[in-house]
Write a protein that holds these residues in place. Sequence first.
Motif, PDB file in Angstrom:
ATOM      1  N   ILE A 192      -0.044  -7.597   3.390  1.00  0.00           N
ATOM      2  CA  ILE A 192       0.064  -8.071   2.006  1.00  0.00           C
ATOM      3  C   ILE A 192       1.128  -7.278   1.262  1.00  0.00           C
ATOM      4  CG2 ILE A 192      -1.202  -8.164  -0.189  1.00  0.00           C
ATOM      5  CD1 ILE A 192      -3.660  -8.991   1.475  1.00  0.00           C
ATOM      6  N   GLY A 193       1.275  -5.993   1.584  1.00  0.00           N
ATOM      7  CA  GLY A 193       2.339  -5.206   0.989  1.00  0.00           C
ATOM      8  C   GLY A 193       3.710  -5.727   1.392  1.00  0.00           C
ATOM      9  N   GLY A 194       3.892  -5.993   2.687  1.00  0.00           N
ATOM     10  CA  GLY A 194       5.164  -6.551   3.148  1.00  0.00           C
ATOM     11  C   GLY A 194       5.448  -7.904   2.533  1.00  0.00           C
ATOM     12  N   TYR A 195       4.417  -8.740   2.454  1.00  0.00           N
ATOM     13  CA  TYR A 195       4.572 -10.060   1.833  1.00  0.00           C
ATOM     14  C   TYR A 195       4.985  -9.922   0.368  1.00  0.00           C
ATOM     15  CZ  TYR A 195       3.154 -14.510  -0.269  1.00  0.00           C
ATOM     16  OH  TYR A 195       3.122 -15.675  -0.986  1.00  0.00           O
ATOM     17  N   GLY A 196       4.436  -8.941  -0.336  1.00  0.00           N
ATOM     18  CA  GLY A 196       4.779  -8.742  -1.743  1.00  0.00           C
ATOM     19  C   GLY A 196       6.253  -8.437  -1.939  1.00  0.00           C
ATOM     20  N   PHE A 197       6.844  -7.657  -1.028  1.00  0.00           N
ATOM     21  CA  PHE A 197       8.273  -7.379  -1.137  1.00  0.00           C
ATOM     22  C   PHE A 197       9.095  -8.663  -1.037  1.00  0.00           C
ATOM     23  CE2 PHE A 197       7.203  -2.948   0.399  1.00  0.00           C
ATOM     24  CZ  PHE A 197       7.575  -2.326  -0.782  1.00  0.00           C
TER      25      PHE A 197
END
Length: 504
Positions: free
Chosen positions: A254-259
């Motif tokens: 989810i962190g990677g997706y947020g970027f």
Amino acid sequence: MFADWPLLSLVIWTPIVGGLLALAAGDRNPEGARRIALYTSIATFLISLPLFGHFDRGTSAMQFVEFASWIPTFNVHYHLGVDGISMPLILLTTFTTVLVVIAGWEVIKTRVAQYMAAFLIMEGFMNGVFAALDALLFYVFFEGMLIPMFLVIGIWGGPKRIYATLKFFLYTFLGSVFMLVALIYMYAQSGSFAILDFHVLRLGMTEQVLIFLAFLLAFAVKVPMWPVHTWLPDAHVEAPTGGSVILAAIMLKIGGYGFLRFSLPITPDASLELDWLIILMSLVAVVYIGFVALVQQDMKKLIAYSSIAHMGFVTLGFFILFRIADNTGSLQGAALGIEGGMVQMISHGFVSAALFLCVGVLYDRMHSRQIGDYGGVVNTMPWFAAFFVLFALANTGLPGTSGFVGEFMVILASFKANFWIAFLAATTLILAAAYTLWLVKRVVFGEIGNPQVAELSDINRREFVVLGLLAFAVLLLGIWPAPLLDVMHASVDNLVRHVTISKL
């Protein structure tokens, strides 16, 4: 046929309703709660399959869009949709949840209904994060999924579960507060919470830098990136096996997706100015955390640090696009890093889930995660050893497994950006092989370490099904990554054009 179906609402609300039904079954009917969880998770996975089968690979536009008014006073809407970036992550979530339910079938003996309900509700929230096209709706799902995971670690975790739970919650919650401030500011500028409206919002450099840093605080903790990674090893060590699987396979992504959904398209100029910071943090994660993993004596902690190092590859792939565009003038080269990072996220979801499940199999039998307590497991658990070695080799990036594809693409993209970036990134191939093969050598091979190992029984049918499905996924993606890459191409190309248009 499926174009008019509310598939995204179904993959969000089916598990949430199923979780409430499992909760209603209560402790007096644990078998009923287990069956509700299994049937619900399988149904959700089956509902998600048409998202892939009927996905239009020729467009970057959002698909399976749903729209309804939610809070009209503030122009907030129930707005859902997926593209080639978010759709594969929903499939990863629905697939992994089925495995978690099966894996906990016999292992969880207390508060079974609550355990199963927590994972189903968490699945719905995570699917909502990937499908939300309204920023406030995204934030509700983003924060909501913390509560079930908080309970999973706090109730079914290890001896230090309270410390690990509070650390996990405070890190992730405090980081996302800054994101909320940024979202409210952009709403004040645009009059809308629509994420796609934020993508075309004209912001000055100072505004972009502040918003970028706010997003960085939220998403770097989730990934987690060095130096805000310290909550993850504690959370993994204390979490039950299912909690570790969801943490590693989905929540970190989810962190990677947020970027990709927020940082790069909303603040492209700030991303260009501060790409050195992300690249530096990523390379530290790859190199330094790799050395930290080498000295771990706890299997779970070793795999947790391995996850941080591998996620460093993801963020590196996402933020080297500007340097590739400068050096080559090619959008295709710039897209290679992002696609490699995406493949790495999916692969890591499979491999990390499998490794944590393997540790769970051993822990269920010996109640120890210490590497020194094992040795010669292959002599008593040959089927388990075969699976464990396969997943360990995938973790090292062995060609033919999913672990190779994403890492190879990111390293290749890094060479287009800068030789020394690529050189440092490639050290993960050596470090990952060192700590992973050291783990395998100490645990699996050699003479039987102690009488407890001599009495171990091999995996049962339930465990074989779970590990077998993950082995199939790891090999399929490693041998045939084309379907996944085809889904991503149009969306990634559109993102790269949007972000680098001023550079070329």
